[in-house]
Design a protein around this motif. Structure first.
Motif, PDB file in Angstrom:
ATOM      1  N   ALA A  42       0.882  -1.326  -0.022  1.00  0.00           N
ATOM      2  CA  ALA A  42      -0.070   0.045   0.105  1.00  0.00           C
ATOM      3  C   ALA A  42       0.951   1.278   0.090  1.00  0.00           C
ATOM      4  O   ALA A  42       0.540   2.399  -0.678  1.00  0.00           O
ATOM      5  CB  ALA A  42      -1.035  -0.116   1.068  1.00  0.00           C
ATOM      6  N   GLU A  43       2.104   0.993   0.681  1.00  0.00           N
ATOM      7  CA  GLU A  43       2.967   2.503   0.746  1.00  0.00           C
ATOM      8  C   GLU A  43       3.421   2.618  -0.666  1.00  0.00           C
ATOM      9  O   GLU A  43       3.546   3.734  -0.970  1.00  0.00           O
ATOM     10  CB  GLU A  43       3.992   2.039   1.787  1.00  0.00           C
ATOM     11  N   ASP A  44       3.801   1.466  -1.458  1.00  0.00           N
ATOM     12  CA  ASP A  44       4.221   1.787  -2.877  1.00  0.00           C
ATOM     13  C   ASP A  44       3.084   2.344  -3.709  1.00  0.00           C
ATOM     14  O   ASP A  44       3.347   3.417  -4.539  1.00  0.00           O
ATOM     15  CB  ASP A  44       4.537   0.346  -3.434  1.00  0.00           C
ATOM     16  N   TYR A  45       1.881   2.016  -3.301  1.00  0.00           N
ATOM     17  CA  TYR A  45       0.684   2.499  -4.240  1.00  0.00           C
ATOM     18  C   TYR A  45       0.608   4.007  -4.258  1.00  0.00           C
ATOM     19  O   TYR A  45       0.490   4.707  -5.348  1.00  0.00           O
ATOM     20  CB  TYR A  45      -0.748   1.785  -4.013  1.00  0.00           C
ATOM     21  N   VAL A  46       0.989   4.405  -3.020  1.00  0.00           N
ATOM     22  CA  VAL A  46       0.658   6.280  -2.955  1.00  0.00           C
ATOM     23  C   VAL A  46       1.612   6.598  -3.772  1.00  0.00           C
ATOM     24  O   VAL A  46       1.559   7.958  -3.885  1.00  0.00           O
ATOM     25  CB  VAL A  46       0.500   6.111  -1.374  1.00  0.00           C
ATOM     26  N   GLN A  47       2.817   6.236  -3.927  1.00  0.00           N
ATOM     27  CA  GLN A  47       3.865   6.841  -4.813  1.00  0.00           C
ATOM     28  C   GLN A  47       3.574   6.665  -6.253  1.00  0.00           C
ATOM     29  O   GLN A  47       4.481   7.394  -7.211  1.00  0.00           O
ATOM     30  CB  GLN A  47       5.229   5.969  -4.348  1.00  0.00           C
ATOM     31  N   PHE A  48       2.689   5.766  -6.778  1.00  0.00           N
ATOM     32  CA  PHE A  48       2.430   6.054  -8.276  1.00  0.00           C
ATOM     33  C   PHE A  48       2.001   7.263  -8.794  1.00  0.00           C
ATOM     34  O   PHE A  48       1.183   7.831  -8.368  1.00  0.00           O
ATOM     35  CB  PHE A  48       1.357   4.847  -8.580  1.00  0.00           C
ATOM     36  N   ARG A  49       2.454   7.476  -9.913  1.00  0.00           N
ATOM     37  CA  ARG A  49       2.086   8.710 -10.623  1.00  0.00           C
ATOM     38  C   ARG A  49       1.432   8.128 -12.154  1.00  0.00           C
ATOM     39  O   ARG A  49       2.129   7.210 -12.656  1.00  0.00           O
ATOM     40  CB  ARG A  49       3.350   9.685 -11.008  1.00  0.00           C
ATOM     41  N   TYR A  50       0.361   8.838 -12.442  1.00  0.00           N
ATOM     42  CA  TYR A  50      -0.387   8.112 -13.616  1.00  0.00           C
ATOM     43  C   TYR A  50      -0.342   9.048 -14.905  1.00  0.00           C
ATOM     44  O   TYR A  50      -1.162   9.124 -16.047  1.00  0.00           O
ATOM     45  CB  TYR A  50      -1.491   7.731 -13.549  1.00  0.00           C
ATOM     46  N   GLY A  51       0.783   9.932 -14.892  1.00  0.00           N
ATOM     47  CA  GLY A  51       0.869  11.117 -16.081  1.00  0.00           C
ATOM     48  C   GLY A  51       1.298  10.051 -17.237  1.00  0.00           C
ATOM     49  O   GLY A  51       1.870   9.097 -17.215  1.00  0.00           O
ATOM     50  N   ALA A  52       1.178  10.959 -18.654  1.00  0.00           N
ATOM     51  CA  ALA A  52       1.357  10.309 -19.873  1.00  0.00           C
ATOM     52  C   ALA A  52       2.925   9.689 -19.630  1.00  0.00           C
ATOM     53  O   ALA A  52       3.925  10.542 -19.396  1.00  0.00           O
ATOM     54  CB  ALA A  52       1.112  10.999 -20.913  1.00  0.00           C
ATOM     55  N   CYS A  53       3.356   8.502 -19.853  1.00  0.00           N
ATOM     56  CA  CYS A  53       4.465   7.755 -20.223  1.00  0.00           C
ATOM     57  C   CYS A  53       5.520   7.932 -18.815  1.00  0.00           C
ATOM     58  O   CYS A  53       6.745   7.884 -18.960  1.00  0.00           O
ATOM     59  CB  CYS A  53       5.394   8.943 -21.217  1.00  0.00           C
TER      60      CYS A  53
END
Length: 700
Positions: A42-53
C-alpha cells in the motif's frame, strides 16, 4: 490483487502527495511487472504517478520510446517514421474536471498523413494491479499469452485479431485450477477478444487517408496509441489528441457562399442551365453545376431545420427542402472544375482552359491559395502543338491501336516514345532526347506510368504512387503541391487586365473599388511553359478574399493531362486547413488540329488527288460527248445532202419532161424554131440560187 479501478482511485487521491520512497527498483528482481505485482504494498501504491509516459517502475522495454500527449488538446505537428517502424504515444486523464459532468467527455485521436501510409492503433489503458504502464491483454494473437513485440503499446493486430491474457495471468489461473481439472488457455476467467481500434484502411483508389478515432465517452484513465509506417514506405504525419467535455462541444454551422453556384462559370458556358441547385433532378446535371447530389438525409438534418427564420439563407439551405435524393448547395470544402467552352489559343500554340471554382467562408481573416499538382501519365499528353501523343500509342483505351503492336507471329512489340514530348531530357546515343519520367515526384508533379500493356490495361493508375502525392491534407498539400500563379483579372466591365505583381498585396478587393462581383474571373498559370518559356509575371502568394462568395479561376493547362486542384487555407492563428480537392482530366479538340504548314500541305495533296480523280472521268465523258455530237452532225449532214440530191434529180426530171413536151410542140410548129428559151442551171456556188442563161432552142 487490488482492482484497477481501486488503484486508480488511490492514485487520483494522492496526485499531489509528496514522495516517501523510491519505487523505481521495485520490480527489478522480477522478469515482468505481472510477476512483480504481489510485491507491491500500500505504501508503494501511494507513490505511483499516472501521467502520460511516467514509467516509475522502469518496466517499458528500453528499445521503445514513449511520447506523451502533454495536454488534453495536443499536437505533434511533424512526425517521421522509417518503413515498418512504430512510434508510441500515451494520453492519461490528468484532471477530473474533464469528466466531472453527467454528460461526460469525448476524446479524439487523429493522424493526418503528409507522406506514406501512416496507420494508427489505439487501446484503452487497463493496468494490471494498478501499476503504471503495466498494460494488460497486449499479447501475440494465437501465442498463448506471449507479450507482443510492442508491449505495452498496441500494434497492427490491435482491433483486428483476438488477443488473450498474458502468460503470467494464465499461469496464475492454471496454478489455482482445482485438482482433476485441466487448464486450457485462455482459461475460464478471461477470453481471447478482438478489441481496440485499428485505423489502417485506405481512401478510394488506395490513397492514404486521415485516420480518426473518436471515443464518445471517456471511461478509462488513459489510452495507448501507436503509429506504424505501412506498405513498405517511410511516413510523415501529424498526430493530435483532443479531449473535451460534452457540454463544451459546439456544433459547427454550415458555411456557404451566398450564391448557390459560381456565376463565373455560368458567364462563359452556353450549356449552363440554372443557378439553383434544387432545380436539377439528376446527379450529372447537379455536379456539373457545382452542386452536391445527396442520396439520403444527413444525420443532423432534423436539427438544421430548427434554424431560426432570420438565419441567412446560405446557412439554412439544407433545411428548406425535403425528399431524397436531391441536389443541394455543395459544402464549402468542395472544389468545382469545369471545362471552358473554348480556349484562347491558336493552332500553333493551343491553350486548353479549365475553370476552377471554390467558396470562401465567413471569417474575413482567413487567407486562401489555390494549389495544383500535375499528374502526367506519360502516355496521353499531347505535344506542344496538341497534335501527337507523347507515347505513340496514346492512352491505353484509345481505340484499337493495340492491334498495331502485335507482330505477324503474335509477339508483343514494345511501343516507342514520340520525339516531340517529355518534360525532361535524357541522353540517347549522345543526343539529348525529350523524355517523360513516370516516376517523377516533385512539388507540383506526381507522374505515373499510364502506358498500356498487351492486355490493354495501364501499367499504373493515377494513385499508384499516392503515398508520395498526398494533396488532400494541409501538410501534404503544402509539401506536394504548388500554388497557381495569378497573371490577370477581369475588371468591373469584364475586360482582362494585367495584374501588377510588383504592387499587388493579395487583397482582391483592392482591385474592385465598387465591390467584387463573383461573375468576374481571375486568370492563373500552372505550366512550366507559361512560367519559364513565356516568362509570365505572376503572383503566387496568399489571397485575401471577400467572405461567403464564389471565386473562379481560369487556368490554362496541358492538353490531356490530369490535374489535382485544392485550396489551402491559413487561419488567423497560423494553422493550416484545406478543402477536399478534386481531380480534373479533360480532352480538348486541339488533339485533332494541325499547325498551318502541315495543314496547307495536306490540303494541297487532297486537292490534287481529288482533281486527278475527277479529271479522268471528265476527259472520258468529254470524248464520248464529242464523238456522239460528231456522229449526229455527220448523220444529219449526210441526210441533208441526200435529200438535196434527190430533190434536184426530181426537179431535173420534171424540167426535162417539160422541155421535151415543149420540143415536141415546137416541132409541130416550124414558125417557132430558132426562138431563144431560158434554162435553169442547177448549181451556183455562191448564192445557192438557180442561174438563168440564154440558149437557143437549137442548143437543147
Amino acid at each position: 490483487m487490488p482492482s484497477t479501478l481501486q488503484a486508480l482511485s488511490v492514485a487520483a487521491a494522492v496526485l499531489v502527495a509528496p514522495a516517501i520512497a523510491d519505487v523505481s527498483t521495485l520490480c527489478e528482481p522480477y522478469e515482468t511487472c505481472f510477476d512483480c505485482a504481489p510485491a507491491v504494498t500500500a505504501e508503494d501504491y501511494v507513490q505511483f504517478r499516472y501521467g502520460a509516459c511516467q514509467d516509475q517502475l522502469n518496466i517499458v522495454p528500453d528499445h521503445l520510446e514513449c511520447r506523451p500527449f502533454e495536454t488534453d488538446n495536443f499536437t505533434y505537428p511533424h512526425e517521421t517514421l522509417k518503413a515498418g517502424e512504430y512510434k508510441h504515444y500515451h494520453w492519461t486523464l490528468t484532471t477530473y474536471a474533464l469528466i466531472n459532468d453527467a454528460a461526460g467527455a469525448s476524446i479524439t485521436f487523429e493522424v493526418v498523413p503528409e507522406y506514406g501510409y501512416p496507420q494508427m492503433y489505439t487501446k484503452a489503458q487497463i493496468l494490471y494491479g494498478g501499476m503504471p504502464m503495466c498494460q494488460m491483454f497486449k499479447t501475440e494473437p494465437g501465442g498463448f499469452g506471449i507479450h507482443s513485440p510492442t508491449w505495452p503499446f498496441p500494434d497492427n493486430s490491435t482491433g483486428a485479431e483476438a488477443q488473450g491474457p498474458e502468460i503470467e495471468i494464465a499461469e496464475l489461473e492454471a496454478s489455482n485450477t482445482p485438482s482433476g481439472s485441466e487448464y486450457v488457455y485462455p482459461g475460464s476467467v478471461f477470453s481471447e477478444v478482438t478489441w481496440g481500434f485499428n485505423a489502417s484502411g485506405y481512401d478510394s483508389d488506395k490513397r492514404p487517408k486521415v485516420h480518426t478515432v473518436t471515443i464518445p465517452h471517456v471511461s478509462y484513465g488513459g489510452y495507448f496509441v501507436s503509429v506504424y509506417a505501412g506498405d513498405g514506405v517511410d511516413a510523415a504525419y501529424s498526430i493530435r489528441v483532443n479531449a473535451v467535455r460534452t457540454i463544451d462541444m459546439e456544433e459547427e454551422e454550415d458555411d456557404y457562399a451566398e450564391a448557390e453556384t459560381p456565376a463565373g462559370v455560368a458567364a462563359v458556358s452556353e450549356w449552363w442551365l440554372d443557378d439553383v441547385c434544387s432545380s436539377f433532378g439528376n446527379e450529372d446535371d447537379c455536379t456539373d453545376h457545382c452542386c452536391s447530389w445527396e442520396e439520403e438525409e444527413p444525420e443532423e438534418e432534423s436539427r438544421r431545420r430548427l434554424t431560426e427564420v432570420d438565419t441567412p439563407a446560405f446557412q439554412r439551405k439544407r433545411g428548406l427542402s425535403t425528399g431524397w435524393p436531391k441536389c443541394v448547395q455543395a459544402p464549402i470544402d468542395t472544389i468545382c472544375v469545369s471545362q471552358k467552352d473554348s480556349d484562347d489559343g491558336s493552332n500553333t500554340s493551343p491553350e486548353p482552359t479549365v475553370l476552377v471554382s471554390y467558396q470562401t467562408g465567413a471569417d474575413p481573416t482567413d487567407l486562401y491559395q489555390l494549389y495544383y499538382v500535375e499528374m502526367n501519365d506519360c502516355a496521353s499528353q499531347m505535344d506542344k502543338n496538341g497534335q501527337k501523343y507523347c507515347w505513340q500509342m496514346g492512352w491505353y483505351t484509345d481505340g484499337d491501336r493495340l492491334k498495331d503492336y502485335f507482330g505477324k507471329e503474335g509477339e508483343w512489340i514494345e511501343p516507342e516514345w514520340d520525339e516531340t514530348c517529355g518534360g525532361d531530357k535524357i541522353v540517347v546515343d549522345g543526343v539529348e532526347t525529350p523524355y517523360c519520367d513516370p516516376t517523377k515526384s516533385d512539388a507540383g508533379f506526381c507522374n505515373f506510368d499510364g502506358t498500356g500493356s498487351k492486355d490493354g490495361t495501364p501499367a499504373e493508375t493515377m494513385w499508384t504512387h499516392a503515398y508520395d502525392c498526398i494533396v488532400w491534407t494541409p501538410k501534404g498539400l503544402a509539401r506536394h503541391g504548388l500554388p497557381v500563379g495569378y497573371t490577370k483579372y477581369q475588371d468591373e466591365e469584364g475586360t482582362w487586365q494585367e495584374l501588377d505583381t510588383t504592387t499587388f498585396n493579395g487583397d482582391i478587393e483592392t482591385l474592385y473599388p465598387s465591390g467584387f462581383n463573383s461573375s468576374l474571373r481571375i486568370k492563373a498559370i500552372v505550366t512550366d511553359y507559361d512560367r519559364d518559356f513565356r516568362g509570365l509575371a505572376n503572383y503566387d502568394g496568399w489571397l485575401t478574399l471577400p467572405t461567403n462568395t464564389w471565386i473562379t479561376c481560369e487556368i490554362g493547362i496541358y492538353n490531356n493531362v490530369s490535374y489535382f486542384f485544392n485550396v489551402l487555407k491559413q487561419k488567423r492563428d497560423g494553422t493550416l486547413d484545406c478543402y477536399k480537392g478534386t481531380s480534373a482530366r479533360t480532352k480538348f479538340w486541339r488533339q485533332t488540329t494541325l499547325i498551318p504548314v502541315e495543314m496547307i500541305e495536306i490540303i494541297a495533296v487532297i486537292v490534287i488527288v481529288l482533281l486527278l480523280a475527277l479529271l479522268v472521268p471528265f476527259i472520258l465523258t468529254k470524248r464520248k460527248i464529242t464523238a456522239h455530237l460528231r456522229d449526229v452532225y455527220e448523220s444529219h449532214k449526210y441526210k441533208g445532202y441526200l435529200k438535196g440530191v434527190e430533190e434536184r434529180v426530181m426537179e431535173e426530171r420534171a424540167r426535162r419532161a417539160q422541155l421535151k413536151s415543149k420540143g415536141e410542140s415546137n416541132a409541130d410548129h416550124p414558125s417557132k424554131r430558132g426562138v431563144k428559151s431560158h434554162q435553169i442551171q442547177p448549181v451556183d456556188s455562191k448564192e445557192g440560187e438557180p442561174t438563168v442563161t440564154d440558149q437557143t432552142s437549137a442548143d437543147l
